[in-house]
Design an enzyme around this catalytic site. Sequence first.
Site, PDB file in Angstrom:
ATOM      1  CB  THR A 106      -0.943   0.011   1.222  1.00  0.00           C
ATOM      2  OG1 THR A 106      -1.837  -1.099   1.126  1.00  0.00           O
ATOM      3  CG2 THR A 106      -1.731   1.303   1.297  1.00  0.00           C
ATOM      4  CB  SER A 145      -7.347  -2.186  -4.835  1.00  0.00           C
ATOM      5  OG  SER A 145      -6.772  -2.738  -3.666  1.00  0.00           O
ATOM      6  CB  THR A 146      -2.525  -1.567  -2.683  1.00  0.00           C
ATOM      7  OG1 THR A 146      -2.407  -0.184  -2.355  1.00  0.00           O
ATOM      8  CG2 THR A 146      -1.165  -2.245  -2.495  1.00  0.00           C
ATOM      9  CG  ASN A 147      -5.127  -5.572  -2.177  1.00  0.00           C
ATOM     10  OD1 ASN A 147      -4.110  -5.101  -1.676  1.00  0.00           O
ATOM     11  ND2 ASN A 147      -6.241  -5.761  -1.484  1.00  0.00           N
ATOM     12  CB  SER A 323      47.383 -12.844   0.877  1.00  0.00           C
ATOM     13  OG  SER A 323      47.746 -12.904   2.240  1.00  0.00           O
ATOM     14  CB  SER A 324      46.698  -8.283   4.075  1.00  0.00           C
ATOM     15  OG  SER A 324      46.339  -9.246   5.061  1.00  0.00           O
TER      16      SER A 324
END
Length: 486
Positions: A106, A145-147, A323-324
Amino acid sequence: MTAPVAAGRVEYDSLGALTVPAHAYYGIHTARAVENFPITGVTVAAYPDFVCALAAVKQAAAQANRDLSLLDGRRADAIVAACEEIRAGGLHEHFVVDAIQGGAGTSTNMNANEVIANRALEILGFARGDYSQVHPLEHVNMSQSTNDVYPTAVKIALQDQTTVLVETLRQVSAAFAAKAEEFSDVLKMGRTQLQDAVPMTLGQEFATYAVMVAEDADRLAETAQLISEINLGGTAIGTGLNAHPRYAGLVCEKLIAATGLPLSTARDLVEATQDVGAFVQVSGVLKRTALKLSKICNDLRLLSSGPRSGFNEINLPAVQAGSSIMPGKVNPVIPEVVNQVAFQIVGADVAVSMAAEAGQLQLNAFEPIIAHSLFQSLMHLNRACHTLIDKCITGITANRDHLMHSVTHSIGVVTALSPYIGYAAAARIAKKALTTDQAIPDLVVAERLLTTDQVRALLTPEALVGPRELLVLEHEIATRKGSDNS
Protein backbone atom coordinates in the site's frame (compact mmCIF):
# COMPACT_ATOMS: atom_id res chain seq x y z
CA MET A 1 -6.40 19.75 1.84
CA THR A 2 -3.11 21.54 2.55
CA ALA A 3 -1.72 24.63 4.20
CA PRO A 4 1.70 26.10 3.27
CA VAL A 5 4.34 26.57 5.98
CA ALA A 6 7.95 27.79 5.84
CA ALA A 7 9.60 24.36 5.99
CA GLY A 8 7.12 22.62 3.76
CA ARG A 9 3.45 22.03 3.35
CA VAL A 10 1.01 20.50 5.79
CA GLU A 11 -1.12 17.65 4.48
CA TYR A 12 -3.95 15.82 6.20
CA ASP A 13 -5.22 12.26 6.29
CA SER A 14 -7.57 10.32 8.54
CA LEU A 15 -4.88 10.20 11.25
CA GLY A 16 -4.30 13.94 11.34
CA ALA A 17 -1.76 16.40 9.93
CA LEU A 18 1.87 16.04 8.89
CA THR A 19 4.40 18.41 7.38
CA VAL A 20 5.79 17.27 4.02
CA PRO A 21 9.02 18.80 2.66
CA ALA A 22 8.26 21.61 0.24
CA HIS A 23 10.38 20.06 -2.52
CA ALA A 24 8.71 16.65 -2.26
CA TYR A 25 6.40 15.31 -4.92
CA TYR A 26 5.24 12.66 -2.48
CA GLY A 27 2.65 13.41 0.19
CA ILE A 28 1.46 12.50 3.65
CA HIS A 29 0.87 8.78 3.08
CA THR A 30 4.42 8.38 1.79
CA ALA A 31 5.86 10.48 4.61
CA ARG A 32 4.19 8.29 7.21
CA ALA A 33 5.51 5.17 5.50
CA VAL A 34 9.05 6.56 5.56
CA GLU A 35 8.69 7.02 9.32
CA ASN A 36 7.11 3.62 9.85
CA PHE A 37 9.42 1.43 7.78
CA PRO A 38 13.10 2.30 8.30
CA ILE A 39 14.01 -1.30 7.49
CA THR A 40 16.54 -1.89 4.71
CA GLY A 41 17.56 1.56 3.53
CA VAL A 42 16.72 0.29 0.03
CA THR A 43 13.90 2.38 -1.38
CA VAL A 44 11.56 1.53 -4.21
CA ALA A 45 13.65 3.91 -6.34
CA ALA A 46 16.45 1.32 -6.26
CA TYR A 47 14.36 -0.68 -8.74
CA PRO A 48 13.76 1.70 -11.66
CA ASP A 49 12.00 -0.97 -13.73
CA PHE A 50 9.46 -1.27 -10.93
CA VAL A 51 8.95 2.49 -10.68
CA CYS A 52 8.41 2.64 -14.44
CA ALA A 53 5.99 -0.28 -14.22
CA LEU A 54 3.96 1.49 -11.54
CA ALA A 55 3.76 4.57 -13.77
CA ALA A 56 2.68 2.41 -16.73
CA VAL A 57 -0.16 0.93 -14.65
CA LYS A 58 -1.32 4.40 -13.56
CA GLN A 59 -1.08 5.67 -17.12
CA ALA A 60 -3.19 2.79 -18.45
CA ALA A 61 -5.74 3.29 -15.65
CA ALA A 62 -6.13 7.00 -16.43
CA GLN A 63 -6.62 6.27 -20.13
CA ALA A 64 -9.19 3.57 -19.45
CA ASN A 65 -11.09 5.75 -16.98
CA ARG A 66 -11.09 8.60 -19.51
CA ASP A 67 -12.44 6.34 -22.26
CA LEU A 68 -15.16 5.15 -19.88
CA SER A 69 -16.07 8.80 -19.10
CA LEU A 70 -15.12 8.32 -15.46
CA LEU A 71 -12.22 10.79 -15.56
CA ASP A 72 -12.30 14.07 -17.46
CA GLY A 73 -9.81 14.53 -20.28
CA ARG A 74 -7.95 17.44 -18.65
CA ARG A 75 -7.03 15.46 -15.53
CA ALA A 76 -6.43 12.26 -17.46
CA ASP A 77 -4.02 13.94 -19.87
CA ALA A 78 -2.08 15.50 -17.01
CA ILE A 79 -1.84 12.17 -15.20
CA VAL A 80 -0.70 10.43 -18.39
CA ALA A 81 1.93 13.13 -18.98
CA ALA A 82 3.25 12.74 -15.42
CA CYS A 83 3.42 8.97 -15.87
CA GLU A 84 5.31 9.32 -19.12
CA GLU A 85 7.89 11.54 -17.40
CA ILE A 86 8.40 8.90 -14.73
CA ARG A 87 8.71 6.15 -17.32
CA ALA A 88 11.38 8.27 -19.03
CA GLY A 89 13.37 8.31 -15.78
CA GLY A 90 12.08 11.43 -14.08
CA LEU A 91 11.10 11.86 -10.43
CA HIS A 92 12.39 8.43 -9.36
CA GLU A 93 14.15 9.99 -6.39
CA HIS A 94 10.73 10.76 -4.92
CA PHE A 95 9.85 7.08 -4.61
CA VAL A 96 11.23 7.01 -1.10
CA VAL A 97 9.39 4.25 0.78
CA ASP A 98 11.39 1.25 1.89
CA ALA A 99 11.16 -1.77 -0.38
CA ILE A 100 10.12 -3.89 2.61
CA GLN A 101 6.96 -2.54 4.20
CA GLY A 102 3.78 -3.65 5.87
CA GLY A 103 0.47 -3.33 4.09
CA ALA A 104 0.87 -5.55 1.03
CA GLY A 105 2.51 -2.70 -0.92
CA THR A 106 0.00 0.00 0.00
CA SER A 107 2.78 2.47 0.83
CA THR A 108 4.36 1.95 -2.59
CA ASN A 109 1.02 2.47 -4.31
CA MET A 110 0.37 5.61 -2.25
CA ASN A 111 3.86 6.87 -3.09
CA ALA A 112 3.14 6.47 -6.80
CA ASN A 113 -0.29 8.08 -6.50
CA GLU A 114 1.10 11.13 -4.71
CA VAL A 115 4.10 11.70 -6.97
CA ILE A 116 1.93 11.41 -10.08
CA ALA A 117 -0.78 13.65 -8.63
CA ASN A 118 1.62 16.41 -7.64
CA ARG A 119 3.39 16.36 -10.99
CA ALA A 120 0.02 16.42 -12.75
CA LEU A 121 -0.92 19.43 -10.65
CA GLU A 122 2.19 21.27 -11.82
CA ILE A 123 1.43 20.39 -15.44
CA LEU A 124 -2.03 21.92 -14.98
CA GLY A 125 -0.57 25.04 -13.35
CA PHE A 126 -1.44 24.32 -9.73
CA ALA A 127 0.71 24.01 -6.62
CA ARG A 128 1.81 20.67 -5.22
CA GLY A 129 -0.65 19.52 -2.61
CA ASP A 130 -3.68 21.23 -4.19
CA TYR A 131 -5.55 17.95 -4.26
CA SER A 132 -8.89 19.55 -4.98
CA GLN A 133 -7.71 19.68 -8.58
CA VAL A 134 -5.96 16.31 -8.89
CA HIS A 135 -6.29 13.92 -5.98
CA PRO A 136 -3.93 10.97 -5.43
CA LEU A 137 -6.79 8.63 -4.51
CA GLU A 138 -9.86 10.09 -6.18
CA HIS A 139 -8.21 10.53 -9.57
CA VAL A 140 -4.81 8.80 -9.89
CA ASN A 141 -6.00 5.68 -8.04
CA MET A 142 -9.45 5.60 -9.66
CA SER A 143 -10.80 2.05 -10.28
CA GLN A 144 -7.76 0.58 -8.55
CA SER A 145 -6.53 -1.00 -5.35
CA THR A 146 -3.02 -1.71 -4.14
CA ASN A 147 -4.00 -5.34 -4.41
CA ASP A 148 -4.23 -5.26 -8.19
CA VAL A 149 -1.80 -2.40 -8.94
CA TYR A 150 1.16 -3.70 -6.96
CA PRO A 151 1.33 -7.30 -8.27
CA THR A 152 0.67 -6.12 -11.83
CA ALA A 153 3.58 -3.68 -11.63
CA VAL A 154 5.81 -6.36 -10.11
CA LYS A 155 5.05 -8.70 -13.01
CA ILE A 156 5.80 -6.03 -15.59
CA ALA A 157 9.11 -5.21 -13.93
CA LEU A 158 9.99 -8.89 -13.67
CA GLN A 159 9.38 -9.37 -17.37
CA ASP A 160 11.75 -6.52 -18.19
CA GLN A 161 14.43 -7.81 -15.80
CA THR A 162 14.17 -11.45 -16.83
CA THR A 163 14.53 -10.44 -20.49
CA VAL A 164 17.78 -8.69 -19.61
CA LEU A 165 19.06 -11.64 -17.58
CA VAL A 166 18.18 -14.15 -20.31
CA GLU A 167 20.32 -12.20 -22.77
CA THR A 168 23.16 -12.00 -20.25
CA LEU A 169 23.02 -15.75 -19.63
CA ARG A 170 23.25 -16.34 -23.36
CA GLN A 171 26.38 -14.19 -23.35
CA VAL A 172 27.83 -16.34 -20.55
CA SER A 173 27.05 -19.44 -22.57
CA ALA A 174 28.69 -17.95 -25.65
CA ALA A 175 31.81 -17.08 -23.64
CA PHE A 176 32.13 -20.68 -22.44
CA ALA A 177 31.47 -21.95 -25.98
CA ALA A 178 34.31 -19.79 -27.30
CA LYS A 179 36.66 -21.29 -24.71
CA ALA A 180 35.42 -24.77 -25.63
CA GLU A 181 36.49 -24.16 -29.21
CA GLU A 182 39.85 -22.76 -28.07
CA PHE A 183 40.51 -25.79 -25.86
CA SER A 184 39.09 -28.43 -28.23
CA ASP A 185 42.51 -30.09 -28.71
CA VAL A 186 43.64 -29.98 -25.07
CA LEU A 187 43.58 -33.49 -23.59
CA LYS A 188 43.02 -33.87 -19.84
CA MET A 189 41.68 -36.31 -17.28
CA GLY A 190 38.04 -36.24 -16.39
CA ARG A 191 37.18 -36.85 -12.76
CA THR A 192 34.37 -38.45 -10.80
CA GLN A 193 34.22 -38.03 -7.02
CA LEU A 194 37.43 -35.98 -7.43
CA GLN A 195 39.29 -39.12 -8.54
CA ASP A 196 40.77 -39.75 -11.99
CA ALA A 197 38.15 -41.18 -14.33
CA VAL A 198 38.79 -41.25 -18.09
CA PRO A 199 40.32 -38.77 -20.53
CA MET A 200 38.40 -35.94 -22.15
CA THR A 201 39.29 -32.59 -23.64
CA LEU A 202 39.25 -29.31 -21.80
CA GLY A 203 37.03 -28.16 -24.65
CA GLN A 204 34.43 -30.77 -23.73
CA GLU A 205 34.51 -29.58 -20.14
CA PHE A 206 33.88 -25.95 -21.13
CA ALA A 207 31.28 -26.93 -23.73
CA THR A 208 29.33 -28.54 -20.91
CA TYR A 209 29.27 -25.24 -19.07
CA ALA A 210 27.99 -23.51 -22.20
CA VAL A 211 25.12 -25.99 -22.48
CA MET A 212 24.26 -25.78 -18.78
CA VAL A 213 23.93 -22.00 -18.85
CA ALA A 214 22.02 -21.99 -22.15
CA GLU A 215 19.47 -24.40 -20.69
CA ASP A 216 18.86 -22.07 -17.77
CA ALA A 217 18.43 -19.12 -20.13
CA ASP A 218 15.69 -21.12 -21.87
CA ARG A 219 13.99 -22.02 -18.60
CA LEU A 220 14.05 -18.40 -17.44
CA ALA A 221 12.60 -17.24 -20.75
CA GLU A 222 9.71 -19.66 -20.24
CA THR A 223 8.75 -17.99 -16.96
CA ALA A 224 7.66 -14.89 -18.89
CA GLN A 225 4.48 -16.75 -19.76
CA LEU A 226 3.72 -17.24 -16.07
CA ILE A 227 4.03 -13.55 -15.21
CA SER A 228 2.08 -12.23 -18.20
CA GLU A 229 -1.30 -12.87 -16.54
CA ILE A 230 -2.42 -9.88 -14.44
CA ASN A 231 -5.21 -9.16 -11.98
CA LEU A 232 -5.56 -5.46 -12.79
CA GLY A 233 -9.25 -4.58 -12.57
CA GLY A 234 -9.91 -6.93 -9.70
CA THR A 235 -9.48 -4.04 -7.21
CA ALA A 236 -9.49 -5.11 -3.55
CA ILE A 237 -10.02 -8.88 -3.63
CA GLY A 238 -10.73 -9.66 -7.26
CA THR A 239 -14.46 -8.89 -7.37
CA GLY A 240 -13.89 -5.63 -9.26
CA LEU A 241 -15.69 -3.50 -6.66
CA ASN A 242 -15.74 0.22 -7.65
CA ALA A 243 -14.55 -0.52 -11.19
CA HIS A 244 -16.60 -0.23 -14.37
CA PRO A 245 -17.67 -3.62 -15.85
CA ARG A 246 -15.55 -2.91 -18.94
CA TYR A 247 -12.60 -1.54 -17.02
CA ALA A 248 -10.53 -4.74 -16.55
CA GLY A 249 -10.45 -5.59 -20.24
CA LEU A 250 -9.90 -2.00 -21.31
CA VAL A 251 -7.09 -1.25 -18.85
CA CYS A 252 -5.29 -4.39 -19.97
CA GLU A 253 -5.47 -3.18 -23.58
CA LYS A 254 -4.04 0.19 -22.54
CA LEU A 255 -1.27 -1.47 -20.56
CA ILE A 256 -0.32 -3.69 -23.49
CA ALA A 257 -0.13 -0.60 -25.68
CA ALA A 258 2.03 1.21 -23.13
CA THR A 259 4.47 -1.61 -22.40
CA GLY A 260 4.46 -3.73 -25.53
CA LEU A 261 4.20 -6.83 -23.35
CA PRO A 262 1.87 -9.77 -24.13
CA LEU A 263 -0.27 -9.31 -21.03
CA SER A 264 -3.66 -10.89 -20.38
CA THR A 265 -6.34 -10.48 -17.75
CA ALA A 266 -6.64 -13.49 -15.45
CA ARG A 267 -9.74 -15.60 -16.00
CA ASP A 268 -10.49 -15.64 -12.26
CA LEU A 269 -9.49 -12.33 -10.66
CA VAL A 270 -10.29 -13.52 -7.13
CA GLU A 271 -7.85 -16.40 -7.55
CA ALA A 272 -5.27 -14.21 -9.25
CA THR A 273 -5.34 -11.64 -6.43
CA GLN A 274 -4.35 -14.12 -3.75
CA ASP A 275 -2.19 -16.58 -5.74
CA VAL A 276 1.54 -15.78 -5.87
CA GLY A 277 2.54 -19.10 -7.41
CA ALA A 278 4.03 -17.40 -10.47
CA PHE A 279 6.48 -15.53 -8.24
CA VAL A 280 7.46 -18.79 -6.55
CA GLN A 281 8.14 -20.32 -9.96
CA VAL A 282 10.32 -17.41 -11.06
CA SER A 283 12.23 -17.60 -7.80
CA GLY A 284 12.76 -21.32 -8.24
CA VAL A 285 14.18 -20.90 -11.74
CA LEU A 286 16.48 -18.15 -10.47
CA LYS A 287 17.67 -20.47 -7.72
CA ARG A 288 18.31 -23.26 -10.22
CA THR A 289 20.29 -20.89 -12.45
CA ALA A 290 22.32 -19.53 -9.55
CA LEU A 291 23.14 -22.96 -8.16
CA LYS A 292 24.36 -24.25 -11.51
CA LEU A 293 26.50 -21.16 -12.06
CA SER A 294 27.89 -21.62 -8.57
CA LYS A 295 28.76 -25.24 -9.36
CA ILE A 296 30.60 -24.08 -12.48
CA CYS A 297 32.50 -21.53 -10.42
CA ASN A 298 33.41 -24.25 -7.92
CA ASP A 299 34.93 -26.16 -10.85
CA LEU A 300 36.87 -23.11 -12.03
CA ARG A 301 38.30 -22.65 -8.54
CA LEU A 302 39.30 -26.31 -8.36
CA LEU A 303 40.79 -26.45 -11.86
CA SER A 304 42.87 -23.34 -11.19
CA SER A 305 43.88 -24.31 -7.65
CA GLY A 306 47.51 -24.22 -6.60
CA PRO A 307 49.14 -23.15 -8.74
CA ARG A 308 52.07 -25.36 -7.68
CA SER A 309 50.31 -27.67 -5.23
CA GLY A 310 46.80 -27.83 -6.69
CA PHE A 311 45.14 -28.96 -9.90
CA ASN A 312 46.82 -26.18 -11.89
CA GLU A 313 44.97 -27.15 -15.08
CA ILE A 314 43.79 -23.67 -16.02
CA ASN A 315 44.80 -20.13 -15.14
CA LEU A 316 42.20 -17.56 -14.14
CA PRO A 317 42.97 -13.90 -14.85
CA ALA A 318 44.76 -12.22 -11.95
CA VAL A 319 42.57 -9.24 -11.07
CA GLN A 320 43.88 -8.25 -7.63
CA ALA A 321 46.34 -9.21 -4.91
CA GLY A 322 45.07 -12.10 -2.85
CA SER A 323 46.54 -11.60 0.59
CA SER A 324 47.63 -8.93 3.04
CA ILE A 325 50.27 -11.26 4.46
CA MET A 326 51.27 -13.71 1.69
CA PRO A 327 53.16 -11.93 -1.09
CA GLY A 328 52.36 -13.03 -4.62
CA LYS A 329 49.18 -14.88 -3.68
CA VAL A 330 46.29 -14.49 -6.13
CA ASN A 331 42.82 -15.79 -5.29
CA PRO A 332 39.90 -16.81 -7.55
CA VAL A 333 37.88 -13.80 -6.42
CA ILE A 334 35.56 -13.60 -9.41
CA PRO A 335 34.20 -17.15 -9.09
CA GLU A 336 34.00 -16.53 -5.34
CA VAL A 337 31.79 -13.48 -5.74
CA VAL A 338 29.48 -15.42 -8.07
CA ASN A 339 29.30 -18.15 -5.42
CA GLN A 340 28.22 -15.58 -2.86
CA VAL A 341 25.55 -14.14 -5.14
CA ALA A 342 24.23 -17.68 -5.54
CA PHE A 343 24.10 -18.16 -1.78
CA GLN A 344 22.09 -14.95 -1.45
CA ILE A 345 19.67 -16.05 -4.17
CA VAL A 346 19.08 -19.34 -2.38
CA GLY A 347 18.25 -17.37 0.75
CA ALA A 348 15.96 -15.08 -1.21
CA ASP A 349 14.15 -18.11 -2.60
CA VAL A 350 13.50 -19.28 0.95
CA ALA A 351 12.07 -15.83 1.77
CA VAL A 352 9.80 -15.96 -1.29
CA SER A 353 8.66 -19.46 -0.36
CA MET A 354 7.83 -18.47 3.21
CA ALA A 355 6.02 -15.32 2.05
CA ALA A 356 3.96 -17.32 -0.43
CA GLU A 357 2.97 -19.83 2.25
CA ALA A 358 2.03 -17.05 4.69
CA GLY A 359 -0.75 -15.62 2.52
CA GLN A 360 -4.19 -15.69 4.10
CA LEU A 361 -7.60 -15.85 2.51
CA GLN A 362 -8.11 -13.32 -0.32
CA LEU A 363 -4.71 -11.57 -0.26
CA ASN A 364 -1.03 -12.23 0.25
CA ALA A 365 0.17 -9.35 2.42
CA PHE A 366 3.83 -10.20 1.91
CA GLU A 367 4.32 -9.30 -1.73
CA PRO A 368 6.81 -6.53 -0.84
CA ILE A 369 9.39 -9.05 0.42
CA ILE A 370 8.64 -11.23 -2.61
CA ALA A 371 9.23 -8.32 -4.97
CA HIS A 372 12.33 -7.11 -3.12
CA SER A 373 13.81 -10.62 -3.12
CA LEU A 374 13.16 -11.23 -6.81
CA PHE A 375 14.37 -7.80 -7.92
CA GLN A 376 17.59 -8.15 -5.94
CA SER A 377 18.20 -11.67 -7.18
CA LEU A 378 17.75 -10.64 -10.81
CA MET A 379 19.88 -7.53 -10.41
CA HIS A 380 22.72 -9.25 -8.58
CA LEU A 381 22.78 -12.30 -10.83
CA ASN A 382 22.87 -10.14 -13.94
CA ARG A 383 25.80 -8.13 -12.59
CA ALA A 384 27.58 -11.28 -11.43
CA CYS A 385 27.27 -12.82 -14.88
CA HIS A 386 28.77 -9.78 -16.59
CA THR A 387 31.60 -9.78 -14.06
CA LEU A 388 32.20 -13.48 -14.68
CA ILE A 389 32.42 -12.93 -18.44
CA ASP A 390 34.55 -9.79 -18.40
CA LYS A 391 36.94 -10.57 -15.58
CA CYS A 392 37.19 -14.35 -15.69
CA ILE A 393 35.94 -16.50 -18.56
CA THR A 394 37.40 -14.55 -21.46
CA GLY A 395 40.88 -14.54 -19.90
CA ILE A 396 41.14 -18.20 -18.90
CA THR A 397 44.17 -20.06 -20.29
CA ALA A 398 45.10 -23.75 -20.26
CA ASN A 399 48.26 -25.34 -18.87
CA ARG A 400 48.60 -27.69 -21.83
CA ASP A 401 51.86 -29.43 -20.90
CA HIS A 402 50.73 -30.08 -17.35
CA LEU A 403 47.43 -31.48 -18.58
CA MET A 404 49.12 -33.87 -21.01
CA HIS A 405 51.52 -35.01 -18.30
CA SER A 406 48.52 -35.70 -16.05
CA VAL A 407 46.90 -37.84 -18.74
CA THR A 408 49.97 -39.96 -19.43
CA HIS A 409 50.65 -40.48 -15.71
CA SER A 410 47.06 -41.04 -14.64
CA ILE A 411 45.86 -44.56 -13.96
CA GLY A 412 42.54 -43.54 -15.51
CA VAL A 413 44.02 -43.83 -18.98
CA VAL A 414 44.26 -47.59 -18.51
CA THR A 415 40.47 -47.77 -18.99
CA ALA A 416 40.96 -46.98 -22.67
CA LEU A 417 43.38 -49.90 -22.98
CA SER A 418 41.29 -52.38 -21.01
CA PRO A 419 39.31 -53.74 -24.02
CA TYR A 420 42.63 -54.68 -25.65
CA ILE A 421 44.68 -56.06 -22.76
CA GLY A 422 41.90 -57.35 -20.50
CA TYR A 423 40.48 -56.04 -17.23
CA ALA A 424 42.79 -58.08 -15.00
CA ALA A 425 45.91 -56.96 -16.80
CA ALA A 426 44.66 -53.37 -16.79
CA ALA A 427 44.06 -53.52 -13.01
CA ARG A 428 47.54 -54.94 -12.46
CA ILE A 429 49.12 -52.21 -14.60
CA ALA A 430 47.16 -49.53 -12.75
CA LYS A 431 48.32 -50.79 -9.37
CA LYS A 432 51.93 -50.92 -10.53
CA ALA A 433 51.72 -47.41 -11.94
CA LEU A 434 50.52 -46.11 -8.58
CA THR A 435 53.34 -47.75 -6.63
CA THR A 436 56.16 -46.97 -9.09
CA ASP A 437 54.99 -43.60 -10.46
CA GLN A 438 55.57 -44.89 -13.96
CA ALA A 439 53.38 -43.90 -16.90
CA ILE A 440 50.69 -46.36 -17.97
CA PRO A 441 51.79 -46.43 -21.65
CA ASP A 442 55.37 -47.24 -20.64
CA LEU A 443 54.30 -50.13 -18.42
CA VAL A 444 52.00 -51.60 -21.08
CA VAL A 445 54.80 -51.57 -23.63
CA ALA A 446 57.35 -52.87 -21.11
CA GLU A 447 55.17 -55.87 -20.35
CA ARG A 448 54.69 -56.42 -24.08
CA LEU A 449 50.93 -56.16 -23.81
CA LEU A 450 50.87 -53.69 -26.69
CA THR A 451 53.47 -52.15 -28.97
CA THR A 452 54.45 -48.51 -28.82
CA ASP A 453 52.63 -47.81 -32.09
CA GLN A 454 49.50 -49.58 -30.85
CA VAL A 455 49.46 -47.62 -27.59
CA ARG A 456 49.99 -44.40 -29.51
CA ALA A 457 47.03 -45.24 -31.78
CA LEU A 458 44.77 -46.08 -28.85
CA LEU A 459 45.68 -42.98 -26.86
CA THR A 460 45.20 -40.27 -29.46
CA PRO A 461 42.80 -37.50 -28.41
CA GLU A 462 40.35 -38.61 -31.11
CA ALA A 463 40.36 -42.18 -29.77
CA LEU A 464 40.01 -41.19 -26.13
CA VAL A 465 37.27 -38.58 -25.95
CA GLY A 466 34.28 -40.13 -27.68
CA PRO A 467 32.48 -43.36 -28.54
CA ARG A 468 34.24 -45.50 -31.11
CA GLU A 469 34.36 -49.02 -32.45
CA LEU A 470 37.17 -51.17 -31.06
CA LEU A 471 40.28 -50.82 -33.17
CA VAL A 472 41.41 -53.98 -34.95
CA LEU A 473 44.88 -54.84 -33.66
CA GLU A 474 47.22 -57.72 -34.27
CA HIS A 475 45.99 -61.26 -33.63
CA GLU A 476 48.58 -61.78 -30.91
CA ILE A 477 46.93 -59.06 -28.77
CA ALA A 478 43.64 -60.90 -28.77
CA THR A 479 45.45 -64.11 -27.91
CA ARG A 480 47.35 -62.42 -25.11
CA LYS A 481 44.12 -60.85 -23.78
CA GLY A 482 42.36 -64.21 -23.81
CA SER A 483 45.14 -65.98 -21.91
CA ASP A 484 45.34 -63.14 -19.42
CA ASN A 485 41.61 -63.42 -18.63
CA SER A 486 41.76 -67.18 -18.19
